[in-house]
Design a protein around this motif. Sequence first.
Motif, PDB file in Angstrom:
ATOM      1  N   ASP A   7      33.636  36.837  50.541  1.00  0.00           N
ATOM      2  CA  ASP A   7      34.053  37.346  49.234  1.00  0.00           C
ATOM      3  C   ASP A   7      34.012  36.279  48.149  1.00  0.00           C
ATOM      4  O   ASP A   7      34.408  36.530  47.019  1.00  0.00           O
ATOM      5  CB  ASP A   7      35.479  37.912  49.336  1.00  0.00           C
ATOM      6  N   TRP A   8      33.584  35.078  48.499  1.00  0.00           N
ATOM      7  CA  TRP A   8      33.435  34.027  47.491  1.00  0.00           C
ATOM      8  C   TRP A   8      32.216  34.331  46.612  1.00  0.00           C
ATOM      9  O   TRP A   8      31.240  34.930  47.068  1.00  0.00           O
ATOM     10  CB  TRP A   8      33.252  32.671  48.156  1.00  0.00           C
ATOM     11  N   ASP A  27      43.461  33.747  45.578  1.00  0.00           N
ATOM     12  CA  ASP A  27      43.949  33.512  44.225  1.00  0.00           C
ATOM     13  C   ASP A  27      43.866  34.823  43.452  1.00  0.00           C
ATOM     14  O   ASP A  27      42.775  35.251  43.068  1.00  0.00           O
ATOM     15  CB  ASP A  27      43.108  32.427  43.543  1.00  0.00           C
ATOM     16  N   ARG A  86      41.828  34.620  40.501  1.00  0.00           N
ATOM     17  CA  ARG A  86      40.426  34.255  40.753  1.00  0.00           C
ATOM     18  C   ARG A  86      39.942  33.185  39.764  1.00  0.00           C
ATOM     19  O   ARG A  86      38.907  33.317  39.109  1.00  0.00           O
ATOM     20  CB  ARG A  86      39.523  35.481  40.697  1.00  0.00           C
ATOM     21  N   ARG A  87      40.697  32.103  39.670  1.00  0.00           N
ATOM     22  CA  ARG A  87      40.324  31.004  38.789  1.00  0.00           C
ATOM     23  C   ARG A  87      39.205  30.185  39.430  1.00  0.00           C
ATOM     24  O   ARG A  87      39.221  29.924  40.639  1.00  0.00           O
ATOM     25  CB  ARG A  87      41.544  30.111  38.525  1.00  0.00           C
ATOM     26  N   SER A  88      38.250  29.756  38.642  1.00  0.00           N
ATOM     27  CA  SER A  88      37.073  29.056  39.148  1.00  0.00           C
ATOM     28  C   SER A  88      37.460  27.675  39.680  1.00  0.00           C
ATOM     29  O   SER A  88      38.402  27.036  39.193  1.00  0.00           O
ATOM     30  CB  SER A  88      36.021  28.921  38.042  1.00  0.00           C
ATOM     31  N   ILE A 135      34.181  31.143  42.567  1.00  0.00           N
ATOM     32  CA  ILE A 135      35.267  32.083  42.327  1.00  0.00           C
ATOM     33  C   ILE A 135      35.830  32.505  43.682  1.00  0.00           C
ATOM     34  O   ILE A 135      35.113  33.106  44.492  1.00  0.00           O
ATOM     35  CB  ILE A 135      34.789  33.330  41.550  1.00  0.00           C
ATOM     36  N   PRO A 136      37.101  32.190  43.959  1.00  0.00           N
ATOM     37  CA  PRO A 136      37.659  32.530  45.280  1.00  0.00           C
ATOM     38  C   PRO A 136      37.967  34.004  45.399  1.00  0.00           C
ATOM     39  O   PRO A 136      38.095  34.712  44.393  1.00  0.00           O
ATOM     40  CB  PRO A 136      38.946  31.686  45.326  1.00  0.00           C
ATOM     41  N   PRO A 137      38.135  34.500  46.631  1.00  0.00           N
ATOM     42  CA  PRO A 137      38.541  35.891  46.830  1.00  0.00           C
ATOM     43  C   PRO A 137      39.932  36.133  46.248  1.00  0.00           C
ATOM     44  O   PRO A 137      40.733  35.201  46.109  1.00  0.00           O
ATOM     45  CB  PRO A 137      38.546  36.063  48.354  1.00  0.00           C
ATOM     46  N   GLN A 138      40.229  37.364  45.968  1.00  0.00           N
ATOM     47  CA  GLN A 138      41.512  37.705  45.356  1.00  0.00           C
ATOM     48  C   GLN A 138      42.678  37.409  46.284  1.00  0.00           C
ATOM     49  O   GLN A 138      43.779  37.100  45.831  1.00  0.00           O
ATOM     50  CB  GLN A 138      41.513  39.177  44.946  1.00  0.00           C
TER      51      GLN A 138
END
Length: 417
Positions: free
Chosen positions: A384-385, A404, A407-409, A398-401
Amino acid sequence: MPETFLPELPQELWRAGKLELAHGVRQFLQVMRVASAALGQYLAEVESRGAKDLYGYGSTITWFADVAGLSFGEARSVVNQAIALNPTRALDGSEVAAFAPATAAVAAEGLVGHERIQQILDILRRIFADTSVEDRECAEKILATLARDAGPRQLAKAEQDLLGWLDPDGNEPKEPEPAEPRREVTLERRKDGFWKLNGLLDDELGARTAAALEAYATPRPVDEFGQADLRTKAERQGDAWAELLDLAIACPDQPGTSGYRTLVHVTIGLDELKSGLGTACLDFVGTMTARDARMAACDCLMLPVVMSAAGEPLDVGRLRRFVTPGQRRALNIRDRGCAFPGCHRRPKNCHAHHIDHWADGGPTDLRNLVLLCGFHHRLIHHGDWQVRMAADGLPEFIPPQYLDPLRRSRRNTLHRV
């Protein structure tokens, strides 16, 4: 034969404490070993009388294999060990002494298992060739006594010590002839689609191979998200082998590749390539998933042959897909290694990933390329990245929800310290 009693089994084993469990295991283990020693005495007696006369079988081994429901090889190991540990009788009725009576005495106490007994017998056969009866008896008593508490390595060490004691001068030194390197590798495809690799390497090449695998098979450090490397040693060595192959294939002097990473053909339908659903044909002998084919096409590990629904070849590896050596050097300078946050892998261990996938019309230029190690390349394709190019021309992720909610870069700062 010592008298033994079966330990009482608790009716509710799940209530037993750890000491009771350990005690039960040791008791049953001893009972099994004592029973195995007693079984050996019976088999030695059958051997003495002759299985053919008793039961009409050609040998004690074939008779015991039938009685016990074992393979011939399994039965042979048990019977041969029984004959070595117990006295038998010759055809004229005279007694034939046991090969290892001291070992038999320890085995009858239930203190030594089948594998350690076999190891002692193998050692005795190796060192008994040119020794006196007294030395043989002494050596066997040492090994049998040690086997009560020793493991396989300690027994192997004892063998070397005994050889030094029995023959302190060693063999007469000879000028060794230079041996030809012995190197054998076989590779065959199994019915389940996996490939089986077998090999036999001489000592020098084996040491080089072990050193190379060890260098690339070290566990990944715990990343900034607290995720540890959970791969087994075999899995890490398999991934290390893949990295070593990637390095060899990418070498400019590699025959047939000229520094490009293309190695095999993958045939896939246009719809499957775009959607990532379905399968692809791998070099006309195997299959792979369409998702894996999309990832492989990223860094030119494979040359895609894209087919229409009617089976017509639409595209055989557009050359603009390839990352040129000049682009690769520029990528190495810009990203300095795997660009995924927290990854330490160096450029030589990385693939060139198309941010906008090549199958979807993404161009092969620096603004659409990012270096990723094999692990994070798969994560981007199958997880999901997400990755994108920021305004300053550097990649960010962008991490998966679930990691985070906002979803901060994130960026990899390890290579820019």
